[in-house]
Write an enzyme that holds these catalytic residues in place. Structure first.
Site, PDB file in Angstrom:
ATOM      1  N   LYS A  11      -2.322  15.796  -9.508  1.00 32.72           N
ATOM      2  CA  LYS A  11      -1.679  15.656 -10.820  1.00 32.72           C
ATOM      3  C   LYS A  11      -0.916  16.933 -11.220  1.00 32.72           C
ATOM      4  CE  LYS A  11      -2.787  11.356 -11.603  1.00 32.72           C
ATOM      5  NZ  LYS A  11      -1.749  10.313 -11.641  1.00 32.72           N
TER       6      LYS A  11
ATOM      7  N   ASP B 152       0.861  -1.185   0.000  1.00 29.61           N
ATOM      8  CA  ASP B 152       0.000   0.000   0.000  1.00 29.61           C
ATOM      9  C   ASP B 152       0.894   1.231   0.000  1.00 29.61           C
ATOM     10  OD1 ASP B 152      -1.691   2.098   0.383  1.00 29.61           O
ATOM     11  OD2 ASP B 152      -2.854   1.153   1.998  1.00 29.61           O
TER      12      ASP B 152
ATOM     13  N   THR C 113      -9.706   1.814 -18.195  1.00 31.38           N
ATOM     14  CA  THR C 113      -9.026   1.003 -17.179  1.00 31.38           C
ATOM     15  C   THR C 113      -9.919   0.899 -15.939  1.00 31.38           C
ATOM     16  OG1 THR C 113      -8.003   2.917 -16.149  1.00 31.38           O
ATOM     17  CG2 THR C 113      -6.758   1.889 -17.935  1.00 31.38           C
TER      18      THR C 113
ATOM     19  N   TYR D  16      -7.962  15.312  -7.186  1.00 28.50           N
ATOM     20  CA  TYR D  16      -7.207  14.623  -8.244  1.00 28.50           C
ATOM     21  C   TYR D  16      -6.362  15.624  -9.024  1.00 28.50           C
ATOM     22  CZ  TYR D  16      -6.363  11.442 -12.205  1.00 28.50           C
ATOM     23  OH  TYR D  16      -5.777  10.649 -13.182  1.00 28.50           O
TER      24      TYR D  16
HETATM   25  N1  LIG Z   1      -7.577   5.851 -16.885  1.00 32.59           N
HETATM   26  C1  LIG Z   1      -7.572   7.155 -17.133  1.00 32.59           C
HETATM   27  O1  LIG Z   1      -8.508   7.709 -17.719  1.00 32.59           O
HETATM   28  C2  LIG Z   1      -6.373   7.990 -16.715  1.00 32.59           C
HETATM   29  C3  LIG Z   1      -6.195   9.250 -17.298  1.00 32.59           C
HETATM   30  C4  LIG Z   1      -5.090  10.008 -16.948  1.00 32.59           C
HETATM   31  C5  LIG Z   1      -4.185   9.521 -16.025  1.00 32.59           C
HETATM   32  N2  LIG Z   1      -4.387   8.293 -15.471  1.00 32.59           N
HETATM   33  C6  LIG Z   1      -3.402   7.826 -14.511  1.00 32.59           C
HETATM   34  O2  LIG Z   1      -2.861   6.600 -14.958  1.00 32.59           O
HETATM   35  C7  LIG Z   1      -2.349   5.891 -13.829  1.00 32.59           C
HETATM   36  C8  LIG Z   1      -2.769   4.445 -13.919  1.00 32.59           C
HETATM   37  O3  LIG Z   1      -4.167   4.356 -13.761  1.00 32.59           O
HETATM   38  P1  LIG Z   1      -5.033   3.348 -14.638  1.00 32.59           P
HETATM   39  O4  LIG Z   1      -5.841   4.165 -15.557  1.00 32.59           O
HETATM   40  O5  LIG Z   1      -4.174   2.276 -15.193  1.00 32.59           O
HETATM   41  O6  LIG Z   1      -6.049   2.784 -13.538  1.00 32.59           O
HETATM   42  P2  LIG Z   1      -6.052   1.373 -12.800  1.00 32.59           P
HETATM   43  O7  LIG Z   1      -7.042   1.517 -11.703  1.00 32.59           O
HETATM   44  O8  LIG Z   1      -6.244   0.285 -13.780  1.00 32.59           O
HETATM   45  O9  LIG Z   1      -4.580   1.241 -12.223  1.00 32.59           O
HETATM   46  C9  LIG Z   1      -4.158   1.932 -11.065  1.00 32.59           C
HETATM   47  C10 LIG Z   1      -3.391   0.960 -10.198  1.00 32.59           C
HETATM   48  O10 LIG Z   1      -2.918   1.655  -9.051  1.00 32.59           O
HETATM   49  C11 LIG Z   1      -3.063   0.768  -7.958  1.00 32.59           C
HETATM   50  N3  LIG Z   1      -3.140   1.464  -6.691  1.00 32.59           N
HETATM   51  C12 LIG Z   1      -4.133   2.295  -6.258  1.00 32.59           C
HETATM   52  N4  LIG Z   1      -3.904   2.653  -4.982  1.00 32.59           N
HETATM   53  C13 LIG Z   1      -2.744   2.043  -4.600  1.00 32.59           C
HETATM   54  C14 LIG Z   1      -2.012   2.005  -3.393  1.00 32.59           C
HETATM   55  N5  LIG Z   1      -2.424   2.638  -2.292  1.00 32.59           N
HETATM   56  N6  LIG Z   1      -0.871   1.284  -3.346  1.00 32.59           N
HETATM   57  C15 LIG Z   1      -0.452   0.598  -4.447  1.00 32.59           C
HETATM   58  N7  LIG Z   1      -1.116   0.583  -5.605  1.00 32.59           N
HETATM   59  C16 LIG Z   1      -2.256   1.296  -5.684  1.00 32.59           C
HETATM   60  C17 LIG Z   1      -4.373   0.024  -8.244  1.00 32.59           C
HETATM   61  O11 LIG Z   1      -4.498  -1.156  -7.481  1.00 32.59           O
HETATM   62  C18 LIG Z   1      -4.267  -0.215  -9.728  1.00 32.59           C
HETATM   63  O12 LIG Z   1      -3.662  -1.448 -10.031  1.00 32.59           O
HETATM   64  C19 LIG Z   1      -2.862   6.630 -12.594  1.00 32.59           C
HETATM   65  O13 LIG Z   1      -1.814   7.419 -12.052  1.00 32.59           O
HETATM   66  C20 LIG Z   1      -3.969   7.507 -13.141  1.00 32.59           C
HETATM   67  O14 LIG Z   1      -4.165   8.661 -12.368  1.00 32.59           O
HETATM   68  C21 LIG Z   1      -5.444   7.516 -15.790  1.00 32.59           C
END
Ligand SMILES: NC(=O)c1ccc[n+]([C@@H]2O[C@H](COP(=O)([O-])OP(=O)(O)OC[C@H]3O[C@@H](n4cnc5c(N)ncnc54)[C@H](O)[C@@H]3O)[C@@H](O)[C@H]2O)c1
Length: 251
Positions: free
Chosen positions: A159, A64, A190, A155
C-alpha cells in the site's frame, strides 16, 4: 459536483464484493458503462445482477490479476467492448496478517502481485487509452499506506508502494491529459476481513494501534470519493491521496 459519467467507460477491478462492488454501483448510477474484473466468479455474477436495471452496459470477466498478462488482457477486453476507456479503478486487493519471520512466501508474493503489481500492469495497458480520452486512474491504497501496521508488513509494503506509484506516475504524466490519484480508506466491513486473522501469539496492544477509535468507514462513502476523482468533479486532483479513515492516521 459534476460526477456525470454518461458516455464514458470504466474498468473496475475487485468488483465482486466490498468496495469494488460499491464503486460499480456508483459509477453505473452516474451513467458509466462498466467492465468489471475479479477472480471471484460468483460474486461478479451477483454484482452484474445488481446492475441489471442500471441502464449501463456491463461487461465482466473472471480474471486472476496476479498474472501480468491477464491484467493487460483485461484492458484490451474493456477497450474492445466499449471502444474507449475513461477510468481505471484499481480496487482489487487482499491482506494476510502474519508474524513476519513466519509469513509463507506465497502469501507475501500474492500480496505484492495483487495489491501492487496488478495496478502497475493495468495502468501500463490503460494509460494510452486514458491519454486519448483525457481520463483518470484511481488507485485504492489504505491507511496502511501512511503508517506501519504490526503483522502487516507485506500489506503495508504494497500500500505504501501503490501510493508511491500513484505519485510517480502523476509526475511522469504531469504535462499530459490524464489524472492519477488514490484514496486511502480505513477499516471497512467487507470480505477482506476473512483474512484479517491475527497471527498466533500476537500482541493485541499493537493491533489496537491501527484499529482506530471511531469505528469503520462506509464503503459507499469511499466509492463516492473514487467516482469524484474519476469524474469532472475531480479535475483539480492529480497525484493526490484522499484519506478517508475515520482518523486512524491523524496521530
Ligand atoms: N476493508 C478494509 O478494511 C480496507 C481498508 C483499507 C483498504 N482496503 C482496500 O480496499 C480494496 C477493496 O477491498 P475490500 O475491502 O472491498 O475487500 P473485498 O475482499 O470485499 O474485495 C476485494 C476484491 O478483490 C478481489 N481480488 C482479490 N484477489 C484478486 C485477484 N488475484 N484477481 C482479481 N481479483 C482479486 C476479491 O475477489 C474481492 O472481490 C483493497 O485494495 C483493500 O486493500 C480495504
Amino acid at each position: 459536483m459534476n460526477t456525470d459519467m454518461t458516455g464514458k467507460a470504466a474498468l473496475i477491478t475487485g468488483a465482486a464484493s466490498g468496495l469494488g462492488r460499491a464503486t460499480a454501483l456508483k459509477f453505473a448510477a452516474a451513467g458509466a458503462d462498466l467492465w468489471l474484473a475479479d477472480v471471484n466468479a460468483a460474486g461478479l455474477e451477483e454484482t452484474v445482477a445488481m446492475l441489471a436495471d442500471s441502464g449501463s452496459t456491463i461487461g465482466h470477466e473472471v480474471v486472476d490479476l496476479s498474472d501480468p498478462e491477464a491484467c493487460m488482457q483485461a484492458v484490451v477486453a474493456a477497450v474492445a467492448r466499449f471502444g474507449r476507456l475513461d477510468a481505471l479503478c484499481n480496487v482489487a486487493g487482499l491482506i494476510y496478517l502474519a508474524n513476519t519471520p513466519q509469513m509463507p512466501l506465497d502469501q507475501y508474493q500474492r500480496t505484492i502481485d495483487v495489491n501492487l503489481s496488478a495496478p502497475f500492469h493495468l495502468s501500463q495497458a490503460a494509460i494510452p487509452h486514458l491519454l486519448e480520452s483525457h481520463g483518470a486512474i484511481v488507485n485504492v491504497a489504505s491507511s496502511a499506506a501512511h503508517i506501519g501496521e504490526a503483522y502487516a508488513a507485506a500489506y503495508c509494503a504494497s500500500k505504501w508502494g501503490i501510493l508511491g506509484m500513484t505519485k510517480a506516475m502523476a509526475m511522469e504524466f504531469q504535462k499530459a491529459p490524464i489524472r492519477i490519484n488514490a484514496v486511502a480508506p480505513g477499516g471497512m466491513v467487507t470480505n477482506i476481513a476473512a483474512n484479517f486473522v491475527p497471527p498466533e501469539g500476537c500482541d493485541f496492544d499493537l493491533i489496537k494501534r491501527f484499529s482506530g477509535m471511531r469505528g469503520t468507514v462506509e464503503v459507499a462513502d469511499v466509492a463516492d470519493m473514487i467516482l469524484m476523482l474519476a469524474s469532472e468533479a475531480g479535475r483539480g486532483f492529480h497525484g493526490a491521496c484522499i484519506d478517508i479513515d475515520a482518523g486512524i492516521t491523524a496521530g
